[in-house]
Design an enzyme around this catalytic site. Structure first.
Site, PDB file in Angstrom:
ATOM      1  N   ASP A  48       0.727  -1.165   0.027  1.00 37.84           N
ATOM      2  CA  ASP A  48       0.136   0.095   0.073  1.00 37.84           C
ATOM      3  C   ASP A  48       0.800   1.365  -0.133  1.00 37.84           C
ATOM      4  OD1 ASP A  48      -2.885  -1.212   0.018  1.00 37.84           O
ATOM      5  OD2 ASP A  48      -1.923  -2.300   1.685  1.00 37.84           O
ATOM      6  N   HIS A  99       0.643   3.113  -2.557  1.00 36.27           N
ATOM      7  CA  HIS A  99      -0.126   4.353  -3.141  1.00 36.27           C
ATOM      8  C   HIS A  99       0.546   5.626  -3.745  1.00 36.27           C
ATOM      9  CE1 HIS A  99      -3.928   2.580  -1.877  1.00 36.27           C
ATOM     10  NE2 HIS A  99      -3.462   1.917  -0.887  1.00 36.27           N
ATOM     11  N   ASP A 136      -1.007  -2.252  -4.681  1.00 38.76           N
ATOM     12  CA  ASP A 136      -1.298  -0.853  -4.693  1.00 38.76           C
ATOM     13  C   ASP A 136       0.111  -0.187  -4.521  1.00 38.76           C
ATOM     14  OD1 ASP A 136      -3.695  -1.018  -4.707  1.00 38.76           O
ATOM     15  OD2 ASP A 136      -4.595  -0.612  -2.813  1.00 38.76           O
ATOM     16  N   HIS A 180      -5.958  -0.788  -6.105  1.00 38.00           N
ATOM     17  CA  HIS A 180      -5.964   0.425  -6.908  1.00 38.00           C
ATOM     18  C   HIS A 180      -5.218   0.322  -8.305  1.00 38.00           C
ATOM     19  CE1 HIS A 180      -7.554   2.164  -3.173  1.00 38.00           C
ATOM     20  NE2 HIS A 180      -7.633   3.364  -3.824  1.00 38.00           N
ATOM     21  N   HIS A 205      -3.594  -9.180  -1.763  1.00 40.36           N
ATOM     22  CA  HIS A 205      -4.006  -7.828  -1.275  1.00 40.36           C
ATOM     23  C   HIS A 205      -5.254  -7.888  -1.054  1.00 40.36           C
ATOM     24  CE1 HIS A 205      -3.500  -3.335  -1.553  1.00 40.36           C
ATOM     25  NE2 HIS A 205      -4.789  -3.453  -2.054  1.00 40.36           N
TER      26      HIS A 205
END
Lengths: 508, 409
Positions: free
Chosen positions: B8, B10, B47, B83, B164
């Site tokens: 994550d 991001h 992500d 994502h 995930h």
């Protein structure tokens, strides 16, 4: 032409005497009809008796001669002289799809006939249909489906009275499977025999995708490990499950007030001077010992860890996830087969408390109408609803039995000993499904608390075969004899969708 | 053996350039730590990027660092997350994999609707790695349901499973509504389960499975995460099969300081005063300051609180960035109408589910319909890339939509 089963010859309103036609073979529990000017009277046989035109003395003499002299003496016109008398009670006055309470006697000497399909047209499918089984006439099953309004039935509690081996698990599975076809009810099933999910044979998983299964033992793929974080347990969850003395109870609540969700951890590890001043050392050591033993915990280096289903690391959202599933009209099956009765009830109590609190809140905030009924299925119900259990104080199950209806939370209490449940709670259970009960006191308890008058049905109840039941409910027009479906057949008929799946993102 | 486990990251999630930069810096710092500590390889459990095609600005620094990692012979094994996955397959992860900078480990084939995964073997350590991607709306559930576990469980050697997905049994408090899959859906017997998706670090052990780890984000991804986590981090794992030891290494890009003020029965001036009092004797060197206000003001409006003045004061005290959240602040004069407290994705899912099966599509189950709608939304949510002409962009969207719908438009 409809088969004539006999002729009405005498009796009173509650006990109409019918002479059986030779070869008609009337059974206890059989449904018969008699035509009147207002419509057909639907009646049910509750007793059978031998009748004869010969005196008892003559009958004894003739039988003696046949037995002792070995002669070929025959009674002249035996079919006319000897017969069966059936005693019937009127159930309803039916007129096509209309059915109302019967207030007249059928005409004297009128024919009684076996029930036919046109006589069951009044059995309509209600809103929120819950299929209970097929209408039964004696030991014969008719083609008519028996439905009740499931949402009402579940919120007004159901009692299932049955002795072992009478088909209650089959019936319960069929009922839940029927409810899961709609979205009006969610279920919490405390499954003490691990039989509803169908781990190694057909079960609810085979008839509906709306099932969630929690087990502490090697969960099959897609199912959850039963693990509950100790921070989710409150002192009130022990009510009716564990007997504490007053000082012990006060000590539990004192820890809870001071430490909130971390109260169990604190009770086992904290050397709290303030609480030590309030409670004796022995009280604190007893609650420590008992919490450790009941929750199967271990304390090492002042750190608490779980050895069973109660955990310090996992299961923070288990109770909330279960309650969510029930609010989404799913059946949540908790495998409690390897748990002690005490732990099973503690788990049930924690989940039931969460559901009840949520539904109380839904009522306050005006969202209750959009929620399905939450139904808690409880085996051996007298453990928490019995007189002995209630003498120890109220528990969440008895609270739901008394007040749950207002909040759309109901109980399905399964027991072979309904007499142990106080009458006011039994009376609160608007639907009773009676499978075979051999013990007279248990039949009496059910008959006395039934929604319809079953005072003449003692024999009919005693003679119920496996899968046969009588449903007495404020949501049925009469005490309906039913034959449950076979769950195995239902589960075996489920079709699986056949389509090719793709897995985007997979590299070769 | 020593490896690092990130999740994550991001990259590109923050709109504000300062926080976006901080997010990238978190990755750079973590990567540097791995190189310094001589990790054998790095795992990124989904992500990595906040979208499947992040902006060039975000990529420059990341690509540079990936090249450095690659040059130091430290493989990076990844799976896509909810994502940065795209059903069309056009993702930055693919670009980076084709450039040899990362390796996607969800590999295998499908036989009779069963998903048979293959292992990617790390040449340096012999560790066998595989995993399942994350998708929006928990659409990866069907991957788990169709997963052929026997071959994975029978494989010998040190094994890592990347995922995930939130695990139902380990969902933390506060994330009850997060969709999840039970641990029973995972193959047993792996030494390390490298998770992502749940922005809350945890390390668990459960019977039949090895260490199950989720490091949380490398850098907090929202206002609430800054308040709750302060900073992100990753696990550095070392040891041998059966004796792996995971240590959480925090990545502190900036300090954080959170102020929460209950404004009930206060005037805007009093609320302002309270914030000022809480910060009066403090210096905020390189610090991200969050200010959360809640409650109902006695008079005035939330906008009467002079945040500009408060921010200026904090910047004068060397704060790096000041953020405010007044979502739960109201007044008698102005009360916000709340429509939902759920996340955008949850709201989207709810709306889709509400409308499922309203139009009957032959041969399509509700789950497939849900997946189609989610994929179509993701396809149509594309933004024009830098330098892309309108015509090319339109053609790209059309082609992607055709692929998703399996029709010719």
């Amino acid at each position: 032409m409809t088969a004539i089963a006999g002729k009405i010859i005498s009796g009173s309103f509650g006990s109409i005497t019918v002479r059986q036609k030779q070869g008609a073979n009337i059974e206890i529990g059989q449904l018969l009809t008699a035509q009147t000017k207002q419509g057909k009277v639907l009646m049910q046989v509750f007793d059978l008796l031998y009748g004869s035109q010969l005196s008892q003395q003559n009958l004894e003499m003739i039988s003696g001669m046949k037995l002792e002299s070995n002669n070929d003496l025959e009674i002249m016109e035996a079919e006319t002289r000897n017969y069966t008398l059936a005693f019937l009670k009127p159930l309803l006055l039916i007129n096509g799809k209309d059915a109302k309470v019967c207030k007249n006697l059928p005409e004297f000497f009128s024919d009684v006939t076996e029930i036919e399909s046109s006589d069951t047209e009044f059995l309509e499918e209600p809103p929120n249909p819950l299929l209970l089984g097929k209408l039964r006439s004696g030991s014969k099953t008719t083609g008519a489906d028996i439905f009740i309004d499931g949402q009402k039935a579940f919120s007004h509690h159901i009692l299932i009275a049955a002795q072992t081996g009478r088909g209650k698990s089959n019936l319960m599975s069929c009922i839940i499977a029927s409810a899961l076809q709609n979205d009006y009810a969610g279920f919490l099933i405390l499954d003490a025999h691990d039989e509803y999910y169908g781990r190694s044979r057909h079960g609810l998983k085979d008839v509906s995708e709306k099932t969630a299964y929690y087990t502490p033992n090697n969960p099959p793929p897609g199912t959850r490990t039963l693990t509950i974080n100790i921070t989710k347990i409150k002192p009130s969850h022990f009510n009716g499950v564990v007997q504490w003395s007053e000082p012990q109870k006060e000590a539990l609540y004192a820890y809870y007030r001071k430490y909130g969700s971390k109260w169990i951890d604190a009770a086992l590890t904290e050397d709290d001077g303030e609480l030590k001043n309030l409670f004796s050392e022995s009280t604190i050591s007893v609650i420590r010992r008992r919490l450790t033993q009941i929750l199967n915990l271990e304390t090492a280096n002042n750190t608490v860890s779980g050895k069973g289903i109660f955990d310090t690391q996992a299961g923070s959202t288990t109770i909330s996830d279960i309650a969510d599933d029930i609010e989404n009209a799913k059946a949540v099956i908790i495998d409690t087969s390897s748990l002690s009765s005490q732990v099973e009830l503690l788990v049930g109590s924690a989940i039931a408390s969460e559901i009840f609190a949520r539904y109380q809140n839904h009522k306050t905030t005006g969202r209750i109408d959009r929620k399905p009924t939450a139904s808690i299925i409880l085996e051996e119900a007298p453990r928490v609803l019995g007189r002995d259990a209630l003498e120890q104080g109220q528990n969440i199950f008895s609270k739901i039995a008394r007040e749950g209806r207002k909040f759309k939370v109901g109980i399905v209490a399964i027991t072979q000993l309904p007499s142990l449940i106080p009458r006011e709670i039994l009376a609160n259970m608007a639907t009773k499904i009676i499978l075979g009960i051999e013990m007279a006191p248990e039949r009496k308890a059910i008959i006395e608390s039934a929604a319809q008058d079953l005072s003449q049905d003692d024999r009919a109840i005693a003679s119920l075969d496996t899968g046969e039941a009588i449903v007495t409910s404020t949501f049925t027009k009469f005490a309906v004899p039913i034959k449950a479906q076979l769950f195995e057949t239902m589960a075996g008929n489920k079709k699986t969708a056949g389509y090719t799946q793709s897995f985007p993102g997979l590299k070769s | 053996m020593k490896f690092a486990h990130f999740a994550d990251i991001h990259i590109g999630s923050w709109r504000d350039p300062k926080l976006s930069e901080a997010s990238t810096q978190a990755f750079v710092k973590a990567a540097d730590a791995c190189l310094e500590q001589a990790a054998d390889f790095i795992l990124i459990s989904g992500d990595f990027f906040n979208t499947s095609l992040p902006s060039i600005d975000c990529l420059k620094e990341v690509a540079k660092k990936l090249k450095q990692i690659h040059d130091s012979n430290t493989p990076v094994y990844v799976i896509a997350g909810s994502h940065d996955f795209s059903p069309t397959g056009k993702t930055m992860l693919d670009v980076l994999e084709n450039a040899g900078l990362i390796r996607n480990v969800m590999r295998g084939n499908v036989t009779d609707n069963r998903l048979k995964l293959k292992f990617t073997v790390d040449s340096k350590t012999g560790t066998k790695i595989t995993g399942i991607i994350g998708k929006k709306g928990m659409l990866e559930r069907k991957y788990f349901e169709a997963l052929e576990k026997e071959n994975l469980e029978a494989e010998t050697g040190t094994k890592i499973f990347m995922f995930h997905t939130a695990i139902s049994e380990f969902k933390p408090e506060g994330l009850e509504s997060m969709e999840s899959t039970p641990i029973s859906d995972f193959p047993k017997g792996f030494d390390y389960y490298a998770g992502g998706h749940v922005h809350h670090p945890y390390l668990k052990q459960t019977e039949g499975y090895g260490t199950i780890a989720n490091p949380g984000p490398l850098f907090p991804n929202s206002f609430r995460e800054i308040e709750k986590l302060g900073c992100g981090g990753f696990y550095m794992v070392q040891g041998e099969k059966g004796r792996l030891n995971a240590e959480f290494q925090p990545i502190q890009v900036h300090n954080t300081f959170s102020i929460t003020t209950d404004c009930t029965n206060k005037t805007p001036q009093e609320a302002e005063e309270e914030i000022t009092n809480q910060t009066a004797d403090k210096e905020f060197n390189n610090t991200i300051v969050t200010i959360r206000l809640h409650g109902k003001l006695r008079a005035g409006k939330p906008t009467d609180i002079d945040f500009r003045k408060i921010s200026e004061t904090l910047y004068q005290k060397s704060a790096h960035f000041v953020m405010k959240n007044t979502a739960a602040l109201s007044s008698n004069e102005f009360e916000e109408i709340k429509i939902t407290t759920k996340s955008i994705e949850e709201t989207e899912n709810l709306i889709i589910k509400e409308h499922l099966s309203k139009i009957k599509i032959d041969g399509m189950s509700a789950e497939e319909e849900f997946e189609l709608v989610k994929n179509l939304m993701s396809t149509l949510n594309k933004e024009k890339d830098e330098g892309e002409t309108t015509t090319t962009f339109e053609r790209r969207v059309k082609e992607d939509a055709e692929k998703t719908l399996k029709i010719k438009l």
